[in-house]
Scaffold this motif. Structure first.
Motif, PDB file in Angstrom:
ATOM      1  N   THR A 171      -0.574 -65.226  42.703  1.00  0.00           N
ATOM      2  CA  THR A 171      -0.602 -64.564  43.947  1.00  0.00           C
ATOM      3  C   THR A 171      -0.780 -63.245  44.689  1.00  0.00           C
ATOM      4  O   THR A 171      -0.777 -63.122  45.541  1.00  0.00           O
ATOM      5  CB  THR A 171       1.256 -65.359  44.532  1.00  0.00           C
ATOM      6  OG1 THR A 171       2.195 -64.235  44.042  1.00  0.00           O
ATOM      7  CG2 THR A 171       1.137 -66.445  44.829  1.00  0.00           C
ATOM      8  N   ASN A 173       2.321 -61.375  44.216  1.00  0.00           N
ATOM      9  CA  ASN A 173       2.921 -60.562  45.003  1.00  0.00           C
ATOM     10  C   ASN A 173       3.952 -60.022  44.132  1.00  0.00           C
ATOM     11  O   ASN A 173       5.031 -59.112  44.452  1.00  0.00           O
ATOM     12  CB  ASN A 173       3.824 -62.344  45.396  1.00  0.00           C
ATOM     13  CG  ASN A 173       3.474 -63.180  46.184  1.00  0.00           C
ATOM     14  OD1 ASN A 173       2.947 -62.625  47.537  1.00  0.00           O
ATOM     15  ND2 ASN A 173       4.466 -64.425  46.639  1.00  0.00           N
ATOM     16  N   ARG A 200      -6.290 -66.145  41.557  1.00  0.00           N
ATOM     17  CA  ARG A 200      -4.911 -66.563  43.202  1.00  0.00           C
ATOM     18  C   ARG A 200      -6.475 -67.443  43.394  1.00  0.00           C
ATOM     19  O   ARG A 200      -7.609 -67.769  43.413  1.00  0.00           O
ATOM     20  CB  ARG A 200      -5.895 -64.664  43.399  1.00  0.00           C
ATOM     21  CG  ARG A 200      -4.868 -63.850  43.884  1.00  0.00           C
ATOM     22  CD  ARG A 200      -5.535 -62.401  43.719  1.00  0.00           C
ATOM     23  NE  ARG A 200      -7.155 -61.718  43.612  1.00  0.00           N
ATOM     24  CZ  ARG A 200      -7.989 -61.324  44.344  1.00  0.00           C
ATOM     25  NH1 ARG A 200      -7.481 -60.132  45.375  1.00  0.00           N
ATOM     26  NH2 ARG A 200      -9.030 -60.855  43.588  1.00  0.00           N
ATOM     27  N   ASP A 204      -5.300 -66.291  49.151  1.00  0.00           N
ATOM     28  CA  ASP A 204      -4.322 -65.114  48.523  1.00  0.00           C
ATOM     29  C   ASP A 204      -5.605 -63.752  48.025  1.00  0.00           C
ATOM     30  O   ASP A 204      -5.180 -62.516  47.885  1.00  0.00           O
ATOM     31  CB  ASP A 204      -3.843 -65.515  46.813  1.00  0.00           C
ATOM     32  CG  ASP A 204      -2.222 -65.579  47.534  1.00  0.00           C
ATOM     33  OD1 ASP A 204      -2.029 -65.359  48.480  1.00  0.00           O
ATOM     34  OD2 ASP A 204      -1.708 -66.668  46.656  1.00  0.00           O
TER      35      ASP A 204
END
Length: 843
Positions: A171, A173, A200, A204
């Motif tokens: 992701t 993150n 991803r 994303d």
């Protein structure tokens, strides 16, 4: 079926099966993208409320055992690509940051590829003496909090590129959380994100560019392969239901003790009774090299580690069973890089038909399914053993049981070398239940000094001397030791033996209860001294003359405490008597498996020319200490850069044919071997224990002042010294003959010990103690099994026979024994155990 046959059969039957097909077929999960993806990744399931599937890397060395060269090679290749991307000037100013726990080794390998980059990885282990330089959250992980704890706060404060390394980029993150937290404190113009795979989703894919514009910095991405994971609707719930169903089935499987390699219906390995052996192997890890990048790892650290790796790998290779064909080096959670490099060096050391693989234990709970289309075939479960800050919990080793390994080298840091590691349900027992041989290698945990702590003292303490420490006169010997007389260190012999042989303790961490000789035994000692004093004097004179002729005209005698200390005192007395020399004499500690006291070497190097130092011991057995000293001095030279110490030991008697400098090669009774401290200045055997001996301390020992009434140390020295005048001519002739003779070691003793070890079913040379002196030590300090005596051996064995009678130990006469006697320590000792022949031993 053996585990090796089980594994090889599976490999032949299912060659070419993708290790993600089981999950793909049941959940509809698919990988799309580069052709290399299915070779790099498999799939598994985990109990996690945020993500059901797990991408399992085949080249990371975490869950799937892999060749260490392959694992390291992937990281180095990524580092080379980053270097090419940045250019030489920017690459020289880069810092690499890896993610705990999965990517600590990968990040370190990327730093290796960049050559000159320092490395730091995040950690979940707080350290009180180190201030946080940052932290962030990994939202999808089972353990989310990451800490950044560099020893040097300036490591993250530069303006060069920051290279962030994770195993997968999914992701984004985690990376965004990290960069955002660091950029607020240490803004810079360029970041490079590195991952083995870029997975991803299309949604994303643009976030990284948007984030770069937001913070006003350039952010590049370097990966080995890219693709996406296609997840059908409801996959999380369906995956959780599948995990619950298989875990229920696994829980219902048998958990009775078994030695079979089979797995339960969900790949869970049944609880098995340990049947393999567990032994320690000492690495002699360089003292100035951190165990990893938790607090920073510099290019200088890397160079010192590279220099030390071949010798450490050789020690592991020597400890492996001769018939091992498949060996796993198993790291420990965040400790990935040190085991990886040890495995890679081992791979280059062992013969070509030995396959070395590498993986590590983990915190991550993953479902195991024994199916070739599933990435996690088996799972070993054991309790955390490093006292984690977030409390106790389960830990896991995947794809180890049933994989056909003949030996596992478990590498942990010293913070994790705890009773929980050695408990009946601990990691070593779990491994021993499925692998015939388990070696435990402990890397010292690096903990940075508090900024308020004083620097290492420029001068080590002066040697201890009598009468404050030992019953020897102050000029006879200076002890490069610390006084632990007020510490209770003694433990019953049987309790120590069980702890030592189980791998739960090292023999140098405690002391045996001091043997108090009976009146009959003391009479034997005095009779032996009367009979052998002149013979001892000749050997003392001969070995001293060889030292003076070949080693140095004014040697510095350094005896190996404590058996070597009376010999060093006698050699010093001979030099005074025959040549009018007043030689310096010190006693230092050497511990089998741990090496010689490095701080004692530093003190000696500060006060004397290392080339003048002559190490002294009483006798040789099989030559283990001879080898230990040579290896320790090589390591010291690498770590401290001090050269000149000669590893050749001077001994009175060399029955094992291990050294060139000796008084005789006859195996005869040296009376000082008959007793412990009461013939060695009332000093105990040396002690090396982490909670008592700090990094800047000498090893320890006790002074048994309370035994002064039984002290025979002066009587022994005086009886031998009194014979010097009458043996002068004999010494001159003996020394002349020795100086002209071929004294090259043949290592006949070592070969004999290996033969005896196999013939008597012991299979561990450390439990075979050859020679009168070593046999006596077995009877006084260890749990003896039996004594082998050369047929026709005379009075030299009277004291051994008496001790054997007192302890109920059989004495077996053997023809053509190369030693006068050999002591066999009880193999695989536990209280109430049986010997290798199955007969109970009564003590």
């Amino acid at each position: 079926m053996t585990e090796r046959a089980h594994a090889e059969g599976h490999a032949e039957e299912h060659a070419g099966t993708w290790s993600g097909s089981w999950v793909a077929e049941r959940l509809g999960v698919a990988l799309t993208g580069d052709e290399a993806l299915t070779g790099l990744l498999g799939l598994a399931l985990r109990r996690n409320p945020k993500r059901a599937h797990l991408l399992v890397s085949n080249v990371l060395g975490k869950h799937v055992p892999q060749s260490p060269s392959v694992v390291h090679g992937h990281g180095v290749a990524l580092g080379r690509r980053v270097r090419d991307l940045l250019g030489a000037e920017a690459a020289a100013r880069a810092v690499v940051l890896g993610y705990a726990e999965t990517a600590t080794g990968l990040g370190h390998s990327v730093a290796d590829g960049l050559d000159s980059a320092p490395y730091l990885h995040s950690t979940r282990r707080p350290v009180a003496t180190v201030a946080r330089a940052g932290g962030f959250e990994e939202s999808h992980s089972h353990a989310t909090s990451h800490l950044l704890l560099p020893e040097d706060p300036a490591l993250l404060a530069g303006d060069g590129p920051l290279v962030l390394v994770d195993d997968e980029f999914s992701t984004g993150n985690t990376v965004l959380n990290t960069v955002r937290a660091l950029h607020e404190r240490y803004p810079r113009k360029r970041y490079v994100v590195v991952a083995l795979v870029d997975m991803r989703s299309p949604a994303d894919a643009g976030r990284l560019d948007d984030f770069a514009r937001e913070i006003g910095a350039r952010v590049d991405l370097v990966t080995t392969a890219s693709g996406t994971v296609q997840l059908p609707p409801g996959v999380l719930e369906k995956g959780q239901e599948l995990v619950a169903r298989h875990e229920t089935a696994a829980a219902e499987a048998t958990t009775e003790p078994t030695t079979a390699p089979a797995t339960g219906p969900a790949g869970r390995v049944p609880v098995a009774a340990p049947s393999g052996t567990v032994r320690r192997v000492e690495l002699l890890w360089p003292h100035d090299v951190p165990d990893g990048g938790r607090h920073g790892f510099t290019p200088a650290h890397r160079a010192r580690l590279e220099a030390a790796l071949p010798a450490m790998a050789a020690r592991i290779a020597e400890a492996l069973p001769a018939d091992a064909r498949r060996v796993l080096v198993l790291g420990f959670e965040e400790l990935m890089y040190a085991p990886l490099r040890l495995a890679q060096a081992l791979e280059q050391t062992v013969r070509g038909d030995v396959a070395v693989r590498y993986s590590t234990t983990t915190r991550s709970p993953v479902l195991a399914v024994d199916d070739p289309g599933y990435a996690i075939r088996t799972r070993l479960v054991f309790p955390a053993h490093d006292d984690p800050a977030d409390g106790p919990g389960e830990r896991y080793a995947y794809n180890v049981a049933g994989a056909g390994f003949d030996a596992v080298v478990a590498v942990v840091d010293s913070a994790a070398d705890t009773p929980a590691l050695h408990a009946p349900d601990g990691l070593t027992a779990r491994l021993a239940a499925h692998v015939p041989h388990v070696l435990l290698a402990v890397v010292p945990s690096y903990v940075p000094r508090s900024p308020h702590a004083p620097e290492r003292p420029s001068m080590l303490p002066e040697p201890l001397r009598g009468p404050d420490f030992s019953s020897y006169a102050p000029d006879e010997v200076g002890w490069l030791l610390q006084d632990l007389s007020d510490v209770t260190l003694e433990a019953p012999t049987e309790e120590r033996e069980e702890a030592i042989q189980s791998g739960g303790a090292h023999y140098a961490e405690s002391l045996p209860v001091e043997y108090q000789p009976s009146e009959q035994y003391q009479q034997l000692f005095h009779a032996a001294l009367t009979t052998s004093a002149a013979r001892l004097a000749r050997a003392v004179g001969a070995v001293t003359e060889i030292v003076l002729a070949e080693r140095s005209p004014r040697p510095v005698l350094v005896s190996l405490a404590r058996a070597g200390t009376p010999v060093g005192v006698l050699m010093r007395r001979w030099a005074q008597f025959r040549h009018g020399l007043d030689l310096p004499h010190y006693a230092v500690s050497i511990v089998r498996g741990r090496g010689i006291d490095a701080n004692a070497l530093r003190w000696l190097a500060e006060h004397h020319d290392p080339a003048d130092v002559v190490f002294v011991d009483g006798w040789t057995g099989k030559g283990a200490i001879t080898r230990e000293l040579a290896a320790a001095l090589r390591a010291f030279e690498d770590s401290d850069g001090v050269t000149g110490f000669d590893p050749e030991i001077a001994v009175l008697a060399d029955p094992g044919s291990c050294v060139r400098t000796y008084g005789t090669r006859d195996d005869f009774l040296i009376p000082s071997a008959c007793l412990n401290s009461t013939v060695s200045g009332l000093i105990s055997r040396t002690v090396l224990r982490a909670d008592l001996v700090g990094p800047h301390d000498f090893h320890g020992a006790k002074f048994y002042r309370e035994l002064a009434g039984a002290d025979l140390s002066p009587a022994f020295l005086d009886a031998v010294s009194a014979c010097f005048p009458e043996v002068t001519e004999a010494v001159d002739a003996q020394a002349k003959d020795l100086l002209s003779a071929d004294r090259a070691p043949t290592w006949e003793g070592w070969a004999a010990v290996e033969r005896i070890s196999e013939e008597y079913g012991i299979h561990d040379v450390n439990l075979v103690k050859p020679g009168v002196g070593e046999t006596t030590r077995v009877m006084l300090r260890r749990v003896p099994w039996k004594v082998l005596a050369r047929a026709g051996a005379g009075a030299d064995l009277d004291h051994v026979r008496l001790l054997a009678e007192q302890r109920g130990v059989p004495v077996e006469e053997v023809a053509d024994l190369p030693y006068t006697c050999v002591g066999l320590i009880h193999p695989q000792y536990t209280r109430g155990a049986t010997g290798a022949d199955g007969k109970a031993v009564t003590l």
